[in-house]
Write a protein that holds these residues in place. Structure first.
Motif, PDB file in Angstrom:
ATOM      1  N   ALA A 102       1.028  -1.215  -0.108  1.00 37.08           N
ATOM      2  CA  ALA A 102      -0.225   0.142   0.186  1.00 37.08           C
ATOM      3  C   ALA A 102       0.891   1.164   0.061  1.00 37.08           C
ATOM      4  N   VAL A 103       0.386   2.428  -0.207  1.00 33.34           N
ATOM      5  CA  VAL A 103       0.771   3.761  -0.158  1.00 33.34           C
ATOM      6  C   VAL A 103       1.625   3.984   1.093  1.00 33.34           C
ATOM      7  N   ILE A 104       0.959   3.353   2.326  1.00 29.52           N
ATOM      8  CA  ILE A 104       1.279   3.714   3.592  1.00 29.52           C
ATOM      9  C   ILE A 104       2.043   2.391   3.987  1.00 29.52           C
ATOM     10  N   CYS A 105       3.097   2.755   4.839  1.00 29.16           N
ATOM     11  CA  CYS A 105       3.878   1.836   5.373  1.00 29.16           C
ATOM     12  C   CYS A 105       4.422   2.121   6.933  1.00 29.16           C
ATOM     13  N   VAL A 106       4.002   1.552   7.657  1.00 29.72           N
ATOM     14  CA  VAL A 106       4.403   2.098   9.194  1.00 29.72           C
ATOM     15  C   VAL A 106       5.559   1.808   9.697  1.00 29.72           C
ATOM     16  N   SER A 107       6.499   2.859  10.011  1.00 28.33           N
ATOM     17  CA  SER A 107       7.698   2.657  10.597  1.00 28.33           C
ATOM     18  C   SER A 107       7.665   1.848  11.830  1.00 28.33           C
ATOM     19  N   ALA A 108       8.688   0.784  11.959  1.00 30.51           N
ATOM     20  CA  ALA A 108       8.880   0.111  13.084  1.00 30.51           C
ATOM     21  C   ALA A 108       9.595   0.622  14.339  1.00 30.51           C
ATOM     22  N   SER A 109      10.184   1.869  14.159  1.00 31.72           N
ATOM     23  CA  SER A 109      10.905   2.633  14.975  1.00 31.72           C
ATOM     24  C   SER A 109      10.067   3.437  15.626  1.00 31.72           C
ATOM     25  N   ALA A 110      10.604   4.189  16.798  1.00 34.52           N
ATOM     26  CA  ALA A 110       9.700   5.144  17.370  1.00 34.52           C
ATOM     27  C   ALA A 110       9.580   6.481  16.556  1.00 34.52           C
TER      28      ALA A 110
ATOM     29  N   HIS B  21      -2.962  12.987  21.001  1.00 31.59           N
ATOM     30  CA  HIS B  21      -1.350  12.857  20.871  1.00 31.59           C
ATOM     31  C   HIS B  21      -0.949  11.590  20.515  1.00 31.59           C
ATOM     32  N   VAL B  22      -1.724  10.418  20.555  1.00 35.13           N
ATOM     33  CA  VAL B  22      -1.589   9.002  20.150  1.00 35.13           C
ATOM     34  C   VAL B  22      -1.644   9.311  18.572  1.00 35.13           C
ATOM     35  N   CYS B  23      -2.781   9.926  18.091  1.00 32.97           N
ATOM     36  CA  CYS B  23      -3.027  10.077  16.709  1.00 32.97           C
ATOM     37  C   CYS B  23      -1.981  10.842  16.028  1.00 32.97           C
ATOM     38  N   GLU B  24      -1.394  11.940  16.629  1.00 31.96           N
ATOM     39  CA  GLU B  24      -0.331  12.630  16.063  1.00 31.96           C
ATOM     40  C   GLU B  24       1.110  11.925  15.804  1.00 31.96           C
ATOM     41  N   ARG B  25       1.496  11.158  17.100  1.00 34.14           N
ATOM     42  CA  ARG B  25       2.576  10.055  17.004  1.00 34.14           C
ATOM     43  C   ARG B  25       2.518   9.279  15.957  1.00 34.14           C
ATOM     44  N   SER B  26       1.360   8.428  15.977  1.00 32.08           N
ATOM     45  CA  SER B  26       1.125   7.303  14.931  1.00 32.08           C
ATOM     46  C   SER B  26       1.229   7.683  13.620  1.00 32.08           C
ATOM     47  N   LEU B  27       0.647   8.905  13.113  1.00 36.86           N
ATOM     48  CA  LEU B  27       0.601   9.219  11.871  1.00 36.86           C
ATOM     49  C   LEU B  27       1.990   9.891  11.493  1.00 36.86           C
ATOM     50  N   SER B  28       2.663  10.498  12.428  1.00 40.73           N
ATOM     51  CA  SER B  28       4.030  11.090  12.164  1.00 40.73           C
ATOM     52  C   SER B  28       4.970   9.836  11.748  1.00 40.73           C
ATOM     53  N   ALA B  29       4.674   8.706  12.293  1.00 43.05           N
ATOM     54  CA  ALA B  29       5.611   7.643  11.560  1.00 43.05           C
ATOM     55  C   ALA B  29       5.428   6.791  10.532  1.00 43.05           C
ATOM     56  N   ILE B  30       4.260   7.223   9.804  1.00 44.98           N
ATOM     57  CA  ILE B  30       4.239   6.951   8.275  1.00 44.98           C
ATOM     58  C   ILE B  30       5.235   7.158   7.318  1.00 44.98           C
ATOM     59  N   VAL B  31       5.492   6.082   6.522  1.00 43.07           N
ATOM     60  CA  VAL B  31       6.606   6.586   5.694  1.00 43.07           C
ATOM     61  C   VAL B  31       6.004   5.837   4.096  1.00 43.07           C
ATOM     62  N   PRO B  32       5.533   6.646   3.081  1.00 48.05           N
ATOM     63  CA  PRO B  32       6.119   7.996   2.904  1.00 48.05           C
ATOM     64  C   PRO B  32       4.944   8.958   3.716  1.00 48.05           C
ATOM     65  N   PRO B  33       5.284  10.183   3.722  1.00 45.74           N
ATOM     66  CA  PRO B  33       4.367  11.019   4.701  1.00 45.74           C
ATOM     67  C   PRO B  33       3.019  10.937   4.341  1.00 45.74           C
ATOM     68  N   VAL B  34       1.991  11.253   5.038  1.00 39.86           N
ATOM     69  CA  VAL B  34       0.690  11.339   4.785  1.00 39.86           C
ATOM     70  C   VAL B  34       0.387  12.710   3.943  1.00 39.86           C
TER      71      VAL B  34
END
Length: 197
Positions: free
Chosen positions: A15-23, A46-59
């Motif tokens: 998919a276009v979205i890939c979740v980073s395994a790192s913090a 805050h959970v929302c911001e943290r989880s979406l900031s870990a998306i590669v490529p960016p949202v």
């Protein structure tokens, strides 16, 4: 079951979205304002911001892209929690029968949760333009499935609270609560796609 999970993971990975395994890294300047604005609609911003900031490529800066990313985060976390609960089922011969039943029930509900979130990702991609019957139909399906996934997660926690001992309950609860938070956030972001009348 294993083949279904493997196929779903291939789909998520492609998919276009890939979740980073790192913090989660610091939110990028361009995306931070849009992500922060979008996450205001959620129960756990805050959970929302943290989880979406870990998306590669960016949202991308669209409500649908943010909702799709949130669903992907939820699906990955649900699969991880399901795998953890599966290991608890398989490697604990000393677990009391009642407790083992609660853990098996939790495994089933978390597997269902993952499947519903996976289907929601498929469905959100099939939406047409807003304010069309096709859009409304697919959006309704996504809302129904994500709500059901959230219910599955809650059902797992309820069964553990009544039947599992403190150690097992705490180990699983930590992971399932994390899934429930991102699923709640994903539902809020999906609900924002509803056209205003």
């Amino acid at each position: 079951m294993e083949r279904c999970i493997a196929a779903a993971l291939v789909l998520l990975a492609s998919a276009v979205i890939c979740v980073s395994a790192s913090a989660a890294p610091a939110i990028g300047h361009r995306a931070s304002g849009f992500i922060r604005y979008s996450c205001r609609a959620t129960r756990y911003p805050h959970v929302c911001e943290r989880s979406l900031s870990a998306i590669v490529p960016p949202v991308r800066r669209s409500a649908r892209s943010v909702a799709t990313a949130a669903l992907a985060v939820s699906a990955v976390k649900a699969r991880s929690a399901s795998a953890f609960v599966g290991r608890m089922c398989g490697g604990k011969p000393a677990i009391r029968t009642r407790e083992a039943g609660a853990v098996r029930d939790c495994l089933e509900t978390m597997s269902d949760s993952f499947d519903r979130l996976r289907r929601s990702i498929h469905e959100i991609r099939r939406m047409g333009p807003a304010r069309t019957p096709r859009f409304a139909w697919h959006l309704s399906n996504v809302q129904t499935w994500v709500s059901a996934a959230l219910t599955d997660e809650s059902t797992c926690l309820d069964g553990l609270s009544q039947n599992a001992g403190p150690a097992v309950r705490a180990a699983i609860r930590k992971r399932v609560v994390s899934v429930a938070q991102v699923t709640s956030n994903a539902l809020a972001l999906v609900n924002r796609l509803q056209p205003r009348t």
